[in-house]
Design an enzyme around this catalytic site. Structure first.
Site, PDB file in Angstrom:
ATOM      1  N   CYS A 174      -1.360   5.474   9.271  1.00 38.14           N
ATOM      2  CA  CYS A 174      -1.597   4.439   8.717  1.00 38.14           C
ATOM      3  C   CYS A 174      -2.729   4.453   7.653  1.00 38.14           C
ATOM      4  O   CYS A 174      -2.903   5.683   7.181  1.00 38.14           O
ATOM      5  CB  CYS A 174      -2.002   3.269   9.772  1.00 38.14           C
ATOM      6  SG  CYS A 174      -3.520   3.808  10.827  1.00 38.14           S
TER       7      CYS A 174
ATOM      8  N   ARG B  13       0.941  -1.271   0.056  1.00 30.33           N
ATOM      9  CA  ARG B  13       0.052   0.065   0.025  1.00 30.33           C
ATOM     10  C   ARG B  13       0.926   1.043  -0.166  1.00 30.33           C
ATOM     11  O   ARG B  13       0.551   2.126  -0.595  1.00 30.33           O
ATOM     12  CB  ARG B  13      -0.991  -0.007   1.162  1.00 30.33           C
ATOM     13  CG  ARG B  13      -2.083  -0.906   1.158  1.00 30.33           C
ATOM     14  CD  ARG B  13      -2.918  -1.061   2.296  1.00 30.33           C
ATOM     15  NE  ARG B  13      -3.902   0.182   2.284  1.00 30.33           N
ATOM     16  CZ  ARG B  13      -4.651   0.545   3.335  1.00 30.33           C
ATOM     17  NH1 ARG B  13      -4.511  -0.078   4.366  1.00 30.33           N
ATOM     18  NH2 ARG B  13      -5.482   1.696   2.967  1.00 30.33           N
TER      19      ARG B  13
END
Length: 279
Positions: A234, A175
């Site tokens: 995050c 990611r």
């Protein structure tokens, strides 16, 4: 005060005349609600806290798990029996991410003594700890949030920190690199951020934190040392709380960008970097 507690240590503290308040924060992104699992068996005396409803605000431009309304959070903590003069131990049923979010919120809002059960429910059961299905009704607590005890980053703060300090991206490497994005609008990372997946905080194949010395070595390798200015983000501010907790275990203070990638990527005007380098 250590930010984590072992199952053996917790069992000893629960046997004392003034045991810690226990909060069960079982949660799984995209999974079933945690309350039925709590009802099926939890640490004796533990009160269930809902991450989505009580530890976060409604999803929106500020991210998928923005800060909760302080009145809602305060009411949930007092209902659970949280007091300013009594220790709190939080746990969940898996990775420790949800428990870390509760730990961070309580610490950020001024509670002086909060720890996470290292290894969560699995560690408790492995140590011989029993479970209960009784629904406790603790005396109301008196905890009143006083935000600001831990550093908090806005999107602009995170961008500036990535330039002058160390901003850690706690998501999976793919990611960060922009190879996949299963949830948010666009793939990639905040320019200047360094990849440091939360999953590497724990021993391989488990949920128990690596030794403090190992964590310190791990973070030092990406520039996160006690004398550096460190921040973490995050996807939505949950797994990053676990990273802040791991950094605390390693002796490294760190700020949390609660909005994280879900807020950053929702604004098309914000730059996005891809690939393995900070950019």
């Amino acid at each position: 005060m250590n930010a984590i507690i072992t199952a053996t240590e917790l069992a000893s503290e629960l046997a004392k005349p003034a045991p810690p308040v226990l909060l069960d924060v079982r949660y799984q992104l995209g999974g079933p609600p945690g309350r039925p699992e709590y009802a099926a068996g939890h640490l004796p005396g533990a009160v269930y806290v809902d991450l989505d409803d009580e530890l976060a605000g409604s999803p929106g431009p500020a991210g998928r798990h923005p800060l909760p309304d302080l009145d809602v959070f305060a009411k949930a903590m007092r209902t659970a029996g949280v007091r300013a003069d009594r220790p709190v131990v939080v746990y969940d049923g898996g990775q420790g991410w949800a428990a870390a979010r509760a730990w961070w919120l309580l610490c950020w809002s001024g509670h002086p003594d909060v720890r996470v059960l290292d290894g969560g429910l699995a560690a408790w059961r492995a140590s011989g700890g029993t479970l209960s299905t009784a629904q406790p009704t603790p005396p109301p607590g008196d905890f009143t949030p006083a935000p600001g005890a831990l550093p908090l980053l806005t999107a602009d703060d995170a961008a500036a920190l990535a330039r002058r300090g160390v901003l850690l991206d706690a998501r999976a490497g793919e990611r960060y690199r922009g190879e996949v994005e299963p949830i948010d609008r666009v793939a990639g990372h905040i320019p200047g951020a360094v990849s440091a997946p939360t999953t590497e905080n724990v021993a391989e194949g488990g949920t128990v934190f690596r030794a403090a010395s190992e964590l310190a070595e791990r973070f030092a390798a990406v520039g996160a040392t006690p004398d550096a200015e460190v921040g973490v983000y995050c996807g939505s501010g949950v797994s990053a709380a676990h990273q802040v907790l791991a950094l605390a275990v390693a002796g490294v203070p760190a700020a949390l960008y609660v909005g994280s990638w879900s807020e950053w990527s929702a604004d098309p005007s914000r730059p996005v970097a891809t690939g393995p380098q900070p950019g």
